[in-house]
Design a protein around this motif. Structure first.
Motif, PDB file in Angstrom:
ATOM      1  N   PRO A 152       0.825  -1.216   0.000  1.00  0.00           N
ATOM      2  CA  PRO A 152       0.000   0.000   0.000  1.00  0.00           C
ATOM      3  C   PRO A 152       0.857   1.262   0.000  1.00  0.00           C
ATOM      4  O   PRO A 152       1.888   1.315   0.665  1.00  0.00           O
ATOM      5  N   SER A 154      -0.006   4.465   1.409  1.00  0.00           N
ATOM      6  CA  SER A 154      -1.086   5.023   2.229  1.00  0.00           C
ATOM      7  C   SER A 154      -1.332   6.492   1.946  1.00  0.00           C
ATOM      8  O   SER A 154      -2.443   6.987   2.116  1.00  0.00           O
ATOM      9  N   ASP A 157      -3.392   6.352  -1.460  1.00  0.00           N
ATOM     10  CA  ASP A 157      -4.333   5.256  -1.644  1.00  0.00           C
ATOM     11  C   ASP A 157      -4.034   4.520  -2.957  1.00  0.00           C
ATOM     12  O   ASP A 157      -4.918   4.288  -3.782  1.00  0.00           O
ATOM     13  N   ASP A 158      -2.781   4.181  -3.143  1.00  0.00           N
ATOM     14  CA  ASP A 158      -2.312   3.572  -4.383  1.00  0.00           C
ATOM     15  C   ASP A 158      -1.492   2.324  -4.049  1.00  0.00           C
ATOM     16  O   ASP A 158      -1.282   1.982  -2.892  1.00  0.00           O
ATOM     17  N   LEU A 204      -7.467  -2.420  -1.546  1.00  0.00           N
ATOM     18  CA  LEU A 204      -6.382  -2.213  -2.506  1.00  0.00           C
ATOM     19  C   LEU A 204      -6.194  -3.426  -3.420  1.00  0.00           C
ATOM     20  O   LEU A 204      -5.727  -3.273  -4.551  1.00  0.00           O
ATOM     21  N   LYS A 207      -8.485  -2.663  -6.101  1.00  0.00           N
ATOM     22  CA  LYS A 207      -7.918  -1.629  -6.967  1.00  0.00           C
ATOM     23  C   LYS A 207      -6.825  -2.207  -7.864  1.00  0.00           C
ATOM     24  O   LYS A 207      -6.741  -1.882  -9.055  1.00  0.00           O
TER      25      LYS A 207
END
Length: 558
Positions: A152, A154, A157-158, A204, A207
């Motif tokens: 992550p 943080s 948020d990727d 994630l 994602k």
């Protein structure tokens, strides 16, 4: 420098530049055997190629084309110098040029696969940069398994790719995926596997799944939620990218498992280490799994709870991937050799470097190959001797990144025992005649153009313990075109796994001997006869001109 000394240097340089390789006596004698009145015509050359070089499919027309392409007159045949130059040309390769010639329709588990470890690192394992450049270089070289550690980010948020718990500077997952898509099939059409070492939360993971599907598009192989009963073949997966990782658990459950593993073992794999980066999430409420992420996983990974017997259990209803460190494999091989072989007949085994290899060095891959391990994961950043063995193994089968395992490792009726010593299968005789090209490549080989080197050759076998051997030639002093004319003999019990190592060094009385070139060839694909062997630098890249003239002969044990 005075004009007089300048002229002396020019003369000195010109004298050594004019030195050229002369045909050895064996070549002159062969020319006499297959020529008439000082010329070798197409019939004579064809006879030589079939009888001596064992090129059974060569025709008289092929021989005539060689004569027509010679730069040396007359055109109706080759004189001895032209014949020698043909033997010492790049077209006279020591390796069978058959392209992809192994059966590619067997399950993936039946192949050794060219595999990278921490493929995103540019240098050492502790503080080098992470980048897509080493991934690109690996794919260009033919690597078919790329490893990405995903973590992550943080702040944004990727998803980042980096070596967790170290000072390595990250690269984005998206950049890595984009480069994999662009370069995946530059060197080979056969499938690329991405092994994900996943440290993501479920949100994630979702994602990352969207990123993977959107970036890779139609070339992504998506099998759905069902686990394979048998792996598909490289042929059916051509031009496809495959994802391999552990099936996602609930995040808090996975975190608890990680903590337990970390407490019980000190030397963990990169894909099993729980680092401090996960701690900010440990108090979060239970999160939902990411089904879209799970559907991407074609090769399910994981280590079952329990001992080694449970890890190596073969399930007839599904196949999977197991990862072991080099030390874990060595220990397992002492007591479970046949079980490992049986496991790898259907399932994947990935072996990775031990954690203390922070310099990105590698281990001897032979023990892994001898037990059928498909994914022998190597650091590709350096230039150690074990990486040269890896390059040598995957020169086979058209350098497509997949090498079919020997039949003895695939025999389900009689499981191969790696501990049993076998009888000799073949004898390989290697003659090193001479070498040339260092003078014209001195910018790359770092030799002083005004001081002829003192070269010697090391020739040996990397293979099973019974076959392992290294020999050394005499030193030829003060020559840019050294002539050794020495024969070496190797008795091989498992030629299917043997690699011929060739190294040239310059002797230095006061310091460490200088490196002058190397190559590593799969014995199973070496052509008989007199061949021109191009040499590589430490990293496996070919020099412009440096090569050896060598002879290879296979005989049966008496």
């Amino acid at each position: 420098m005075s004009k007089q000394s300048y002229r002396v240097c020019l003369c000195f340089r010109r004298r050594f530049k004019m030195a050229v390789a002369q045909a050895p006596e064996d070549v002159k004698n062969l020319f006499e055997m297959y020529s008439e009145n000082g010329l070798m015509n197409a019939d004579g050359l064809h006879k030589f190629l079939v009888e001596y070089q064992k090129e059974d499919e060569t025709t008289t027309d092929d021989a005539q084309k060689i004569i027509d392409g010679s730069k040396h007159l007359p055109r109706n045949g080759l004189h001895v110098e032209a014949f020698f130059r043909h033997l010492f040309s790049d077209t006279n390769s020591p390796q069978v040029s058959l392209g992809v010639h192994h059966d590619m329709n067997a399950p993936l588990s039946h192949y050794f696969i060219f595999t990278g470890h921490n493929s995103y690192l540019t240098g050492n394992q502790l503080n080098s940069d992470c980048s897509d450049v080493p991934i690109i270089n690996a794919l260009k070289r033919g690597v078919r398994v790329i490893e990405l550690d995903i973590w992550p980010n943080s702040e944004k948020d990727d998803v980042h790719v980096l070596h967790g718990g170290t000072l390595t500077a990250p690269v984005t997952l998206l950049k890595c995926l984009s480069s994999i898509k662009e370069y995946a099939f530059v060197s080979s059409d056969f499938p690329v596997v991405i092994t994900l070492e996943d440290h993501l939360t479920p949100d994630l993971q979702a994602k990352a799944a969207n990123m993977i599907t959107e970036t890779l598009g139609d070339i992504l192989f998506t099998p759905g939620p069902e686990v394979f009963k048998e792996f598909p073949s490289p042929e059916t997966l051509k031009k496809r990218i495959i994802i391999s990782t552990k099936p996602p658990k609930d995040y808090t459950e996975a975190k608890e498992d990680k903590d337990k593993e970390n407490d019980s073992k000190s030397d963990k794999a990169d894909d099993e280490v729980a680092t401090k980066k996960a701690k900010p999430h440990e108090n979060k409420p239970k999160q939902k799994k990411a089904p879209e992420y799970k559907r991407l996983i074609a090769i399910h990974a994981g280590k079952p709870k329990g001992g080694l017997d449970e890890c190596l259990e073969v399930d007839p209803e599904k196949v999977r991937r197991l990862s072991l460190s080099e030390l874990e494999l060595e220990k397992a091989a002492e007591t479970h050799g046949k079980k490992i072989v049986r496991f790898t007949q259907r399932n994947m085994l990935r072996v990775y470097p031990k954690g203390i290899r922070v310099d990105s060095s590698n281990y001897n891959p032979m023990i892994a190959w001898l037990h059928g391990a498909q994914m022998v994961a190597f650091n590709m950043q350096g230039c150690d001797k074990h990486l040269r063995l890896m390059h040598g193994m995957f020169k086979a089968n058209g350098q497509c990144g997949y090498v079919k395992k020997p039949d003895f490792l695939l025999n389900t009726n009689e499981i191969f025992d790696p501990e049993v010593k076998h009888s000799e299968k073949t004898i390989l005789k290697v003659t090193v005649y001479l070498g040339e090209g260092w003078y014209y490549d001195f910018d790359h080989t770092h030799f002083d153009p005004y001081s002829p080197p003192d070269f010697y050759v090391k020739v040996g076998i990397a293979g099973v313990p019974a076959d392992k051997q290294m020999t050394k030639s005499k030193i030829v002093e003060d020559s840019w075109v050294p002539s050794w004319n020495q024969e070496f003999e190797f008795h091989l019990t498992m030629p299917q796994l043997a690699l011929l190592r060739i190294e040239v060094h310059e002797y230095d009385m006061s310091e460490k001997d200088d490196f002058a070139g190397q190559t590593c060839l799969p014995v199973s694909e070496i052509r008989s006869g007199i061949r021109a062997v191009p040499l590589m630098d430490k990293k496996g890249d070919k020099y412009n001109n440096v090569k050896l003239l060598m002879r290879f002969e296979f005989t049966n044990p008496s």
